[in-house]
Write an enzyme that holds these catalytic residues in place. Structure first.
Site, mmCIF file in Angstrom:
data_model
loop_
_atom_site.group_PDB
_atom_site.id
_atom_site.type_symbol
_atom_site.label_atom_id
_atom_site.label_comp_id
_atom_site.label_asym_id
_atom_site.label_seq_id
_atom_site.Cartn_x
_atom_site.Cartn_y
_atom_site.Cartn_z
ATOM 1 N N ASN B 45 0.843 -1.210 0.000
ATOM 2 C CA ASN B 45 0.000 0.000 0.000
ATOM 3 C C ASN B 45 0.873 1.252 0.000
ATOM 4 O OD1 ASN B 45 -2.384 -1.400 0.160
ATOM 5 N ND2 ASN B 45 -2.756 -1.015 2.325
ATOM 6 N N ARG B 374 -10.107 -4.221 -14.212
ATOM 7 C CA ARG B 374 -8.997 -5.085 -13.795
ATOM 8 C C ARG B 374 -9.490 -6.514 -13.880
ATOM 9 N NH1 ARG B 374 -5.450 -1.527 -11.233
ATOM 10 N NH2 ARG B 374 -6.488 0.179 -10.155
ATOM 11 N N ARG B 404 -4.752 1.952 -13.222
ATOM 12 C CA ARG B 404 -3.406 2.135 -12.688
ATOM 13 C C ARG B 404 -2.729 0.822 -12.278
ATOM 14 N NH1 ARG B 404 -3.711 6.854 -9.058
ATOM 15 N NH2 ARG B 404 -3.285 8.109 -10.892
ATOM 16 N N HIS B 434 -14.767 3.150 -15.048
ATOM 17 C CA HIS B 434 -14.647 2.386 -13.812
ATOM 18 C C HIS B 434 -15.908 1.577 -13.542
ATOM 19 C CE1 HIS B 434 -14.063 2.237 -9.275
ATOM 20 N NE2 HIS B 434 -12.964 1.708 -9.751
ATOM 21 N N TYR B 467 -12.328 -9.530 -2.088
ATOM 22 C CA TYR B 467 -12.988 -8.231 -1.901
ATOM 23 C C TYR B 467 -14.477 -8.452 -1.620
ATOM 24 C CZ TYR B 467 -8.975 -5.977 -4.308
ATOM 25 O OH TYR B 467 -7.745 -5.517 -4.695
ATOM 26 N N ARG B 563 -14.303 2.597 4.318
ATOM 27 C CA ARG B 563 -13.129 1.760 4.626
ATOM 28 C C ARG B 563 -11.834 2.572 4.668
ATOM 29 N NH1 ARG B 563 -9.560 0.337 0.441
ATOM 30 N NH2 ARG B 563 -11.209 -0.594 -0.821
ATOM 31 N N HIS B 591 -15.247 -3.401 -0.212
ATOM 32 C CA HIS B 591 -15.151 -2.747 -1.521
ATOM 33 C C HIS B 591 -16.504 -2.324 -2.094
ATOM 34 C CE1 HIS B 591 -13.912 -2.593 -5.890
ATOM 35 N NE2 HIS B 591 -12.903 -1.975 -5.319
#
Lengths: 500, 687
Positions: B45, B374, B404, B434, B467, B563, B591
């Site tokens: 992270n 992703r 990213r 997204h 997730y 979160r 998530h």
């Protein structure tokens, strides 16, 4: 019929738009998707006069993309129409050809009157209250990019229709150059519209009580959606008071706002012309109109509204404007249709040609308003310069030629081949022969022959005139028409009188 | 209260989140290997945070940008504060590693070598042989002298720097570096010593031990591992890019050589060596981290993966068959009957994979359209999409090339899909797509029917096991129409004149959220019931936060489950008294984005892909969708209620901006994630 999918593409003035529909007898026409690609064809056509190669290329790329989207829904029938943005381009035919080569699509270029007529059809088919509105008295305002069509309906039929060059795109192109100089730009637009609208009011609105104003076309669906977004209960009805007060949609930016503003101002201006307090905005766009026409034919839907009557009304309206002797017209029409119907097997023409014959009859003497000696030539020119709702420019030219040679010989195909196909030429010739024959039966304009009996036996067409009157003049003049008739249909008409 | 006092700085809030992750690593109630995993996560992270966020702040400073953020801090002030907090954070990380993990692991029979000098002769021989046979052939040592410039050190790569003295010319000292090869495993298992512990040594230590062999004519004076973090934010001029895919490929290469923003070295580094690194990497003292332990703790994830330590891990969590789906019945048929809700990872992601697979093979399916942000390495979804195209279906896939750190990966399979005949779209200029949406167009007996899957998480079967996300299947006509419009829009066509159900960013979503919040405010003003529950990953949009403050002032009860970053200040008298914020950090990564609005007793539920962040609302294509079926609403209500009652993994945001674990006194212990998992298992066994 099982469910099928069908696409309509509108090569419009400010965008290319495609709608895909599901068509079934059970559910009627259901929209599946609507795709739009902004492309300001009108701006290019109206300013430069032609469409550039880049624009044509963008049209083709977009249409090929549309084709891919069609495949998503297994669409195997479609119609593609273009209106003034393409029609008025000098290279219209080249563009249509390029589209065909690059995409495989055949684009049909519609005249303003054809486009308007499709809108009316859609209104009649899809708007529940249309029939009651036109029964009570309605003004239908069809706002196009280049022009607007104002049509007055009363007692269920079209009374008058007028085309004015006040389309939203045209106004934008004409007046936006003055935007910076104008103290009050909206007032400038209003001023520009005022003259034409006032004339329209003077000629047409004073005699009819307008109870409803229906607006359709152009930016109206956008405004409809905007109003619906701000008020979910909005169903198309808007009071005159609200219309006059309502702020212009601020979410619409740039070019869209420039198109919406003239539309809103035009609606306001029209609202001022009548005492009508209710405005109705129709969400129907041009794709919907094409689809409505398709569905009507495909599903054999019967509309309560008689569209043919509207076309004839519009023609009568033009005839009235030029002080045509309507008694003569009615008489010739009865005779011509009787002949047309009786010799159906000989001419092989259909309903559409019958309608053209009627229009030809109605307008055949309108030119006498200008010049008694050159009536036919003037009639031809009047017809060619008048938008006749419901027929294409090609059909209009056919009617005009049918009328132009009413008293003289029709030129050979070699002289007209540039304007017509062989089939179209033959149709003109046939209709012209019938018109000549019928017209001569009221040569005196006294309606001496009210009805005729038509029989075809042993190669002779006998027209029996039931009348007590002296028809020496008609008999005498009949020979010339008979020669042409024989030349065209291969049989000689004979005029007999039956006194009863 | 000034405006800036109403907000928390987003970077510091993020560092707080990483602290919450670190607290899991330090929680002795959690199995040791799981704690190891959390420590590894905090390290990765932090890497990402530096490469993007700190790099961006540095760019701002370099560009002379002096505007303050919503919390009233300049970019330089933020950097200073971040570096200060990070130094302290890393100290805690390594204290945890050295003082807690190493002894605990050893106690459990796993020894990590800390000093190669202490290897037994047998172990030393093994290491030397391993070096000679496996490592040496792939090393590329690079020396620096007047004819050879300082080499480019790749971003995030682990290297060993050394100072060398030419054995012939003893007066000159040269710098040399060798990259620890990423093609070899970072952890090397070596023979046990007398403790009978499984023993591992890190690859850099193997090289360090043998570094002299790389520089035969030199004497190695010192050698220490170092690691450089670089600016990895891509700057793509999409308007100018003729081919976005090629442009991104070019930029990805540049990422390896961005400005150095952090240098990690071992604590005992030779001063001369550090000086050389500082000078040649052009990095300030404050950006140097001297570390008391191995660099790059992400290797702990590999340690977690070692066999034989299952007793130190949680039992494996197996995603269960979704309770609203019958595995023996046709999926399309079940969607036709009713909308279906999926709750991952408690419920399996397989129905989503099956949805695409089945569509690919179904002769009645005409088209499949999907957005992909992703995906996993060997994604079955990608395979199904390719198969669908090969089967003659119309397949349109929006591949977000700008996701990213997944850019490279996405380019590879974008090409693969194109090759298979799919229509691949790269999205809209200037916006990242997204949203998570799949559309299947099917020709059925009664006409065209569109099946839609809308989700809060990516179409990634791997992360769907880790997730927590929600998904919904529907074939309601209005959702289908909107889904088609979404894909038309993503293909570059104008937005439709109106939307039935979906709200999209960046066009309408912000206004939609603001309108929903303001409706609650108005209801509260009128004395009607008013309540908002919102669950998301991050909350930092000033406009939304101010609207929430206004709602709070009107008396709206607001429960937020955030979160990560939260720039809102909770429970502050006169500002946000009725706002409660909790962050759940547990086994699974929270998530899902869920939104509840009381709406005067007629509650509305929404789910979507967007957080309440400016980037989501302004610079991304996001979808918010309403959940309308009562059964689904009830289920979401239950989920939110349980999360709000979590006492084990929830951290409460206090008015002073700190987070505290829930005071468990007098409360029944509740770990919401474990509760959901058990519920999902029970639903299957009860079937």
């Amino acid at each position: 019929m099982a469910t099928s999918t069908y696409a309509t593409i509108d090569v419009g003035t400010s965008q290319l738009s495609m709608k895909i529909y599901e068509v079934s007898r059970q559910h009627g026409v259901k929209e599946l998707t609507h795709v739009r690609h902004k492309l300001f064809l009108g701006a290019e056509t109206y300013s430069k006069g032609f469409l550039s190669y880049q624009t044509v290329s963008e049209i083709c790329t977009t249409l090929n993309d549309f084709k891919r989207i069609m495949a998503d829904f297994s669409t195997n029938s479609w119609q593609i129409y273009a209106t003034s943005g393409l029609r008025e381009a000098e290279n219209c035919l080249v563009v249509v050809d390029q589209i065909k080569i690059q995409t495989g699509f055949d684009v049909k270029v519609l005249s303003n009157s054809e486009a308007c007529f499709l809108y009316y059809k859609a209104l009649a088919l899809r708007e529940e209250k249309f029939e009651s509105y036109i029964e009570e008295g309605a003004l239908v305002v069809n706002i196009g990019a280049g022009s607007i069509q104002l049509s007055i309906f009363n007692e269920g039929r079209l009374c008058a229709t007028q085309n004015l060059l006040l389309g939203s795109f045209r106004i934008r192109e004409l007046l936006y150059v003055m935007q910076d100089e104008a103290y009050d730009f909206n007032a400038l637009i209003s001023e520009y519209m005022e003259k034409d609208l006032n004339l329209f009011q003077k000629y047409y609105l004073d005699s009819v009580k307008i109870r409803h104003i229906i607006t359709i076309g152009g930016m109206i669906p956008e405004i409809y959606q905007y109003l619906q977004k701000t008020d979910p209960d909005f169903n198309g009805q808007i009071s005159k008071k609200t219309l006059m007060k309502k702020k212009l949609p601020k979410e619409l930016s740039g070019d869209m706002a420039r198109l919406v503003i003239p539309t809103v101002l035009l609606c306001r201006k029209i609202a001022e012309l009548t005492e009508c307090s209710q405005f109705y905005l129709s969400a129907i766009d041009f794709c919907d109109s094409i689809a409505a026409d398709y569905a009507q034919k495909k599903l054999k839907l019967v509309s309560k509204h008689d569209f043919t009557r509207d076309i004839l009304s519009a023609s009568e309206n033009i005839a009235g404007k030029y002080k045509v002797d309507m008694k003569h017209v009615e008489n010739v029409q009865t005779l011509a249709l009787e002949i047309f119907d009786r010799i159906r097997k000989l001419h092989g023409l259909g309903k559409r040609e019958r309608l053209l014959l009627q229009i030809g009859v109605i307008l055949h003497s309108c030119g006498s308003y200008i010049n008694e000696i050159q009536t036919r030539e003037c009639s031809y020119r009047i017809i060619m310069s008048t938008e006749i709702i419901g027929i294409s420019h090609k059909e209009r030219a056919m009617v005009a030629n049918m009328v132009r040679y009413n008293t003289t010989s029709i030129p050979t195909y070699d002289e007209l081949y540039e304007d017509f196909t062989e089939n179209e030429y033959i149709t003109i010739v046939k209709l012209n022969a019938i018109l000549k024959t019928a017209n001569v039966l009221d040569k005196s304009n006294r309606q001496k022959i009210k009805n005729v009996g038509v029989t075809l036996k042993d190669g002779v067409l006998t027209i029996t005139a039931h009348t007590m009157a002296d028809i020496t003049l008609e008999k005498g003049m009949f020979h010339h028409g008979a020669d042409v008739f024989q030349e065209v249909f291969g049989i000689r008409p004979v005029l007999r009188q039956k006194r009863n | 209260m000034s405006r800036s006092e109403k907000f928390t700085n987003r970077e510091l809030s993020w560092l707080d989140f990483n602290y919450r992750c670190l607290s899991e690593a330090r929680d002795k109630n959690i199995p040791l290997m799981e704690r190891l995993k959390f420590l590894s996560i905090t390290a990765s992270n932090l890497d990402e945070f530096f490469m993007i966020r700190v790099a961006s702040l540095k760019d701002q400073v370099n560009a002379g940008y002096t505007k303050k953020d919503i919390a009233g801090m300049t970019s330089q002030e933020q950097i200073d504060q971040i570096l200060h907090v990070t130094h302290s954070f890393m100290t805690t990380q390594y204290t945890t590693y050295n003082r807690s993990f190493l002894p605990a692991l050893k106690k459990e029979g796993l020894k990590i070598v800390t000093e190669y000098e202490k290897l037994t002769p047998e172990q030393a021989d093994y290491v030397d042989t391993y070096f000679q046979q496996e490592v040496f052939p792939v090393l590329t040592p690079m020396a620096v002298d007047s004819s050879r410039p300082f080499p480019l050190i790749r971003n995030k790569s682990l290297n060993i720097g050394a100072l060398l003295m030419d054995k012939k010319k003893k007066d000159t000292i040269d710098f040399a570096t060798v990259q620890v090869p990423s093609v070899l495993p970072r952890i090397v298992m070596i023979p046990e010593d007398d403790d009978n512990c499984t023993t591992i040594i890190l690859l850099e230590q193997v090289i360090e031990k043998n570094i002299q062999k790389l520089f035969m004519n030199y004497k190695v004076l010192c050698a220490t591992p170092f690691r450089v973090m670089r600016n990895a934010d891509l700057t793509i001029d999409e308007d100018e890019a003729a081919d976005l895919l090629i442009e991104i490929e070019k930029q990805l290469k540049k990422r390896q050589w961005g400005e150095a923003i952090r240098l990690e070295v071992e604590e005992n580094i030779d001063k001369r060596l550090l000086k050389t690194l500082r000078r040649d990497l052009e990095i300030g003292e404050e950006s140097i981290y001297k570390i008391n332990g191995p660099l790059d703790l992400t290797f702990l994830m590999k340690v977690y993966g070692m066999e034989g330590f299952d007793h130190l891990k949680d039992r494996p969590y197996i995603p269960q068959q979704p309770k609203m789906l019958d595995p023996d019945r046709d999926l399309f048929e079940q969607i036709r009957e009713k909308d279906i809700l999926l709750f991952h990872p408690y419920e399996s992601f397989n129905p989503v994979v099956d949805f695409v697979r089945k569509a690919a093979r179904d002769p009645d399916v005409l088209a499949i359209k999907q957005t992909l942000y992703r995906v996993s390495s060997n994604s079955p979804i990608i395979a199904s999409l390719a198969e669908a195209a090969e089967n003659g279906k119309q397949v349109s896939v929006l591949v977000e090339l700008k996701a990213r750190f997944d850019e490279e990966h996405n380019i590879v399979w974008a090409r693969k899909l194109e090759k298979a005949g799919c229509h691949v779209i790269y999205g809209l200029v200037g916006l990242k797509t997204h949203s998570k949406i799949t559309l299947v167009v099917r020709k059925e007996e009664d006409g065209i029917r569109r099946y839609v899957h809308l989700g809060t998480g990516n179409y990634n079967d791997s992360t769907a096991r880790l997730y927590t996300d929600m998904g919904m299947f529907t074939c309601k006509q209005q959702y289908g129409e909107d889904a088609t419009a979404v894909f038309n829009m993503l293909s570059g066509y104008s937005e439709p004149l109106g939307w039935n159900k979906l709200s999209l960013a960046p066009l309408w979503l912000r206004d939609k959220f603001l309108a929903l919040i303001r409706r609650e405010t108005e209801n509260a003003d009128k004395g009607r019931p008013a309540k908002i529950i919102a669950k998301m990953n991050s909350l930092c949009d000033p406009g939304i936060i101010e609207a929430l403050y206004e709602a709070s002032a009107a008396g709206v009860e607001i429960q937020l489950i955030v979160r990560g970053i939260c720039c809102l200040k909770a429970g502050v008298p006169g500002l946000s008294e009725t706002i409660h914020v909790r962050s759940i950090v547990g086994t699974f990564l929270e998530h899902a984005r869920i939104f509840y609005f009381e709406n005067n007793g007629d509650p509305e539920y929404y789910m979507g892909s967007a957080d309440w962040m400016p980037r989501n609302l302004d610079k991304r294509v996001e979808i918010l969708f309403p959940v309308e079926a009562q059964e689904l609403k009830n289920e979401i209500s239950r989920i939110l209620t349980i999360q709000l009652a979590d006492t084990k993994k929830a951290h409460i945001l206090m008015p002073d901006g700190t987070y505290e674990k829930v005071d468990q006194r007098g409360k029944a212990p509740l770990n919401s994630q474990m509760y959901f998992y058990e519920q999902a298992c029970r639903a299957v066994s009860d079937r």
